[in-house]
Design a protein around this motif. Sequence first.
Motif, PDB file in Angstrom:
ATOM      1  N   PHE A 125     -24.214 -60.151  51.267  1.00 44.30           N
ATOM      2  CA  PHE A 125     -22.895 -59.565  51.023  1.00 44.30           C
ATOM      3  C   PHE A 125     -22.796 -58.938  49.627  1.00 44.30           C
ATOM      4  O   PHE A 125     -21.758 -58.377  49.270  1.00 44.30           O
TER       5      PHE A 125
ATOM      6  N   ASN B 160     -13.780 -58.465  54.932  1.00 46.79           N
ATOM      7  CA  ASN B 160     -14.217 -59.234  56.100  1.00 46.79           C
ATOM      8  C   ASN B 160     -13.591 -60.629  56.003  1.00 46.79           C
ATOM      9  O   ASN B 160     -13.836 -61.336  55.022  1.00 46.79           O
TER      10      ASN B 160
ATOM     11  N   ASN C 239     -16.197 -55.965  51.607  1.00 40.19           N
ATOM     12  CA  ASN C 239     -17.293 -55.152  52.142  1.00 40.19           C
ATOM     13  C   ASN C 239     -17.574 -53.980  51.206  1.00 40.19           C
ATOM     14  O   ASN C 239     -18.706 -53.726  50.829  1.00 40.19           O
ATOM     15  N   HIS C 240     -16.527 -53.273  50.839  1.00 42.88           N
ATOM     16  CA  HIS C 240     -16.596 -52.230  49.815  1.00 42.88           C
ATOM     17  C   HIS C 240     -15.169 -51.840  49.445  1.00 42.88           C
ATOM     18  O   HIS C 240     -14.208 -52.245  50.106  1.00 42.88           O
TER      19      HIS C 240
ATOM     20  N   ILE D  41     -18.645 -52.036  58.480  1.00 45.66           N
ATOM     21  CA  ILE D  41     -17.801 -53.097  59.023  1.00 45.66           C
ATOM     22  C   ILE D  41     -17.921 -53.129  60.541  1.00 45.66           C
ATOM     23  O   ILE D  41     -17.896 -52.098  61.211  1.00 45.66           O
TER      24      ILE D  41
END
Length: 250
Positions: free
Chosen positions: A83, A174, A198-199, A220
């Motif tokens: 991650f 997430n 996630n970003h 995702i």
Amino acid sequence: MVGKIAFIVIAFSAISLAFTLKQDRPAAQGFAVIELFTSEGCSSCPPADALIARIEKENKEKPVYILAYHVDYWDRLGWKDSFSSAQSSKRQNQYANWLRLSNVYTPQIVVNGSQQFVGSEEKTLRNALQHSLSQTGQNRLAITLEKQTVTNITLSYLTIRQVKDDHLILAIVNPNATNKIERGENKGRTLHHVQIVNHFETFSLNGREKGLVNLALGNIKNDFEVIAFLQNAKSGEITAATKLQLKTHG
């Protein structure tokens, strides 16, 4: 008499218009943006991960917004966190500049962009959370989904005042994940994570109170959350936040 009636009608209309405008804009309130900087390669991080999981569960109905950034500088020490990202490490370094810290570390928590401490310090976090929720917000932010495709989403945003130095941060989050760690300091452990970033992307608003922004969804694969907040580019202070629950595009 006619003049007095006309004056009353005009005054009533002005009040109604003001009320309508006020209703169209979200009202300010207390909130807490909790940003955790963590890593699966760090043996001190699991207690902090567990702490924010408890905080997240306890505050589902409150304006509490949790983001867990997995940094990448632990990856070279035996275990690559799936991650982790350089983007997360860069954001932590930006906080070191804003908060005038001599170094970065994990686990670290930052609350509303202005207070930082060791991520496993439960009492400190709970005190910061209580204080943040009791404050009157300086601004207010609302976001609405306008369009969604497999690769990106379009959101509209609305604030209650123009701030030239504010940036809009949008993070794809997430909700949860579990990993078994095979090497490094946490070898043999199964780690549980919540609110994994996630970003994220940063948008300069240039003082605009409302507008449209496009956000790439990246890799995702599951239902996700968009956490949005306003952050002063000079001080790092976060002045408003909100979130949106979304499903992957079918």
